[in-house]
Design a protein around this motif. Structure first.
Motif, PDB file in Angstrom:
ATOM      1  N   SER A   1       0.857  -1.276  -0.162  1.00 28.40           N
ATOM      2  CA  SER A   1      -0.040  -0.088  -0.151  1.00 28.40           C
ATOM      3  C   SER A   1       0.735   0.751   0.334  1.00 28.40           C
TER       4      SER A   1
ATOM      5  N   ILE B   1      -3.351   4.621  -2.355  1.00 25.04           N
ATOM      6  CA  ILE B   1      -4.220   4.314  -1.877  1.00 25.04           C
ATOM      7  C   ILE B   1      -4.187   5.803  -1.799  1.00 25.04           C
TER       8      ILE B   1
ATOM      9  N   GLN C   1      -8.732   8.920   1.311  1.00 19.11           N
ATOM     10  CA  GLN C   1      -8.819   8.398   2.443  1.00 19.11           C
ATOM     11  C   GLN C   1      -8.280   9.337   3.133  1.00 19.11           C
TER      12      GLN C   1
END
Length: 257
Positions: free
Chosen positions: A4, A22, A37
């Protein structure tokens, strides 16, 4: 292997399509929602964004993200295996490429950035605007904190400050257990530097992010972790001569904006 990479941003921007990435909004607690996010959910320090800046998404990942490898990139700056990448999202690092690299090493970092007329210490002090005394104080407090909390890192800190290069921007991807160790190190120092400087510093803007950015190479030097430098695509890269002009102007006049 679950990788990630947080793409840290404070504004809407084109984002990579690979699921490894992300997009995360830095300072979500203090700004309008961008639809990415947020860094103010779960255990977080998003409210400290003025001083901590990119450190807020780093902290969020440390406390909330479950992955085998964790990375940090910027909305306008991404890793690439191309030696001379074009400004094209098709050239940024993919999950498949990253997994292949991690068969041999546990840490990927950005290329060294060289400052031929400065040491890293003098570059920090003299080229970030007109507050030379304040920046000297930053470095002295940073060194004092390291000597008190992590004395075994002091020699590595002194070596790093005498170099004319560092891995700038805190851009990396690393194994999660190493990321946890790295965060333990930088946040213990950053928190104490904040305690000592917050009531005397003239400008609180991203100063904790700036001093802790210097610590990646300290941490790497002390632990002698093998790592691989990977190229970067910079979507808003400045012309060399424009950057040189701004550097000279900051150094001579103190004008930073």
């Amino acid at each position: 292997m679950n990788i990630s990479i947080l793409v840290v941003t404070h504004k809407k921007y084109t984002m990579p399509s690979d699921p490894m990435y992300i997009p995360i909004q830095s300072g979500s607690a203090l700004n309008l929602d961008l639809g990415y996010q947020r860094d103010d959910v779960g255990e977080n320090i998003s409210h400290k964004n003025i001083a901590y800046n990119v450190m807020c998404p780093k902290y969020w990942a440390w406390k909330n993200l479950n992955a085998d490898y964790i990375g940090i990139s910027h909305y306008r700056r991404h890793f690439s295996i191309k030696n001379r990448p074009s400004k094209d999202f098709t050239n940024i690092l993919t999950g498949i490429q990253a997994k292949k690299i991690f068969q041999d090493v546990d840490i990927i970092v950005s290329p060294k950035r060289y400052y031929p007329f400065f040491t890293i210490k003098s570059h920090y002090i003299y080229t970030k605007g007109g507050y030379i005394k304040m920046h000297k104080r930053d470095i002295q407090v940073l060194r004092d904190v390291i000597s008190e909390l992590h004395e075994d890192y002091l020699d590595s800190f002194d070596r790093a400050m005498k170099r004319c290069w560092y891995h700038s921007g805190s851009l990396f991807i690393m194994k999660s257990n190493l990321y946890s160790d790295y965060c333990d190190f930088i946040f213990s120092i950053g928190d104490e530097v904040e305690n000592r400087l917050k009531n005397e510093r003239k400008d609180l803007t991203r100063y904790i992010a700036s001093v802790t950015e210097l610590l990646l190479d300290v941490w790497l030097d002390k632990n002698q972790y093998p790592c691989k430098e990977l190229g970067l695509i910079e979507f808003e890269k400045q012309n060399f001569f424009a950057r040189l002009f701004l550097l000279i102007r900051r150094t001579v006049t103190g004008y930073y904006k």
